[in-house]
Design an enzyme around this catalytic site. Structure first.
Site, PDB file in Angstrom:
ATOM      1  N   HIS A  30      -8.251   7.109   3.270  1.00  0.00           N
ATOM      2  CA  HIS A  30      -7.087   6.552   2.595  1.00  0.00           C
ATOM      3  C   HIS A  30      -7.004   6.897   1.108  1.00  0.00           C
ATOM      4  CE1 HIS A  30      -3.783   3.780   2.051  1.00  0.00           C
ATOM      5  NE2 HIS A  30      -4.477   3.039   1.190  1.00  0.00           N
ATOM      6  N   HIS A  63       0.971   5.912  -3.854  1.00  0.00           N
ATOM      7  CA  HIS A  63      -0.141   5.755  -2.919  1.00  0.00           C
ATOM      8  C   HIS A  63      -0.203   4.329  -2.383  1.00  0.00           C
ATOM      9  CE1 HIS A  63      -4.630   4.931  -2.302  1.00  0.00           C
ATOM     10  NE2 HIS A  63      -4.275   5.711  -1.303  1.00  0.00           N
ATOM     11  N   SER A  64      -0.296   4.169  -1.078  1.00  0.00           N
ATOM     12  CA  SER A  64      -0.564   2.889  -0.422  1.00  0.00           C
ATOM     13  C   SER A  64       0.475   1.823  -0.816  1.00  0.00           C
ATOM     14  CB  SER A  64      -1.996   2.452  -0.748  1.00  0.00           C
ATOM     15  OG  SER A  64      -2.422   1.434   0.121  1.00  0.00           O
ATOM     16  N   TYR A  65       0.056   0.721  -1.440  1.00  0.00           N
ATOM     17  CA  TYR A  65       0.993  -0.305  -1.890  1.00  0.00           C
ATOM     18  C   TYR A  65       2.137   0.282  -2.703  1.00  0.00           C
ATOM     19  CZ  TYR A  65       2.729  -3.235  -5.702  1.00  0.00           C
ATOM     20  OH  TYR A  65       3.538  -3.810  -6.658  1.00  0.00           O
ATOM     21  N   GLY A 123       3.989   2.616  -2.288  1.00  0.00           N
ATOM     22  CA  GLY A 123       5.186   2.972  -1.539  1.00  0.00           C
ATOM     23  C   GLY A 123       6.298   1.964  -1.785  1.00  0.00           C
TER      24      GLY A 123
END
Length: 249
Positions: free
Chosen positions: A228, A84-86, A88
Site C-alpha cells: 500500500h 494516496h489512500s485517504y 483520494g
C-alpha cells in the site's frame, strides 16, 4: 521567494494518506525532479511536521484547502494531482473546487491505492463495520480528537522500511473520518483519471475502489505488485508511472 512555475509545464502535486506526511515522498521527489519535473508534496494539517497543529476543527475542508493553498502559492498552471489512500477523498474535493474556479488547471487525477468516494460519502462509507468500530474505539483515548496509526506492516512493509514509516507516522484527525464529502461527480469525472492498484499485498479497505474502477468507464488502471505504500517500497517504479502520466497530460 519561490519563482512561479513555468506556465507551459505540467507540475505534479503529491498528497499523502492518513498518518503520513510529505516525508513519505522523500524517495520519489528526487527521481521526479531529476527528470526535470516541477513537483511538490503537501503535508496536511495535523500530521507529519504539522502534527503540532492538531485540533478538533480539522476536517476534510481543511485538507482540501491545504492542497489548494499550495497550488495557489506556487502559482501552478497545470497540475497532475496525486492522492494516496485517504487522500483520494482530499483530491476529489480539490478537483470539485478547482474545476469550478479554474477549469483546465487539473490535467490528471491519480488515485494511488486510494479511497474513491461517491457524492456524500465519507472516508468511512465503504469500510467494514469492524474497521469503523475499531477506529471509533481507538479515537476515544484522545477524546475523539484523533486515532493512532497502525503498524506499517499493514502496508506490506517490513524490516528497515517498516521501521522508517513507524517512526514517522502520527495520529490522524478523527473528525474527517465520518464527514460526508459533497461534490459534483460530473465535474470531477471531466478530469482524466488513473487508479494505481497496489496488489501485493492488497489492502482490504481499498477493495471497493479496485472493483469500481474496473466497472466504470473512463478509468486508466495501472497495477503495481507491491504493498500500500509504493512510494516507500517501489519509489522508482512509482516515479516512472507518474512521469509517464505527466508527459501525456
Amino acid at each position: 521567494m519561490t519563482e512561479a512555475a513555468n506556465p507551459t509545464q505540467t507540475s505534479i502535486v503529491l498528497v499523502h494518506g492518513a498518518w503520513h506526511g510529505a516525508w513519505c515522498w522523500s524517495r520519489v521527489l528526487p527521481l521526479l525532479r531529476s527528470a526535470g519535473v516541477d513537483c511538490h508534496a503537501v503535508t496536511l494539517t495535523g500530521v507529519g511536521e504539522r502534527a503540532h497543529l492538531m485540533a478538533p476543527t480539522i476536517d476534510l475542508h481543511t485538507h482540501v484547502q491545504d492542497v489548494i493553498g499550495l497550488v495557489e502559492a506556487e502559482e501552478l498552471q497545470r497540475v497532475v494531482l496525486v492522492g494516496h489512500s485517504y487522500a483520494g477523498m482530499v483530491i476529489t474535493g480539490v478537483a470539485d473546487r478547482l474545476q469550478a474556479s479554474h477549469p483546465g488547471l487539473l490535467a490528471h487525477l491519480v488515485y494511488l491505492d486510494a479511497a474513491l468516494p461517491y457524492p456524500g460519502d465519507s472516508w468511512s462509507s465503504h469500510h467494514s463495520e469492524e474497521t469503523k468500530q475499531a477506529r471509533i474505539a481507538a479515537s476515544q483515548a484522545s477524546g475523539g480528537l484523533s486515532f493512532p496509526p497502525p503498524d506499517a506492516s499493514l502496508f506490506g512493509l517490513s524490516g528497515a522500511d517498516r521501521d522508517w514509516v513507524n517512526r514517522r507516522q502520527t495520529p490522524q484527525p478523527f473528525k474527517l473520518y465520518q464527514q460526508p464529502l459533497p461534490f459534483d461527480a460530473e465535474r470531477v469525472a471531466a478530469v482524466p483519471r488513473t487508479f494505481i492498484d497496489c496488489t501485493q499485498p492488497a489492502l482490504a479497505t481499498i477493495a471497493p475502489s479496485r472493483v469500481r474502477v474496473r466497472a466504470e468507464p473512463g478509468w486508466n488502471v495501472v497495477e503495481m505488485a507491491t504493498g500500500h505504500d509504493p512510494m516507500v517500497s517501489e519509489p522508482a517504479a512509482l516515479s516512472q508511472i507518474l512521469l509517464d502520466i505527466q508527459r501525456r497530460a
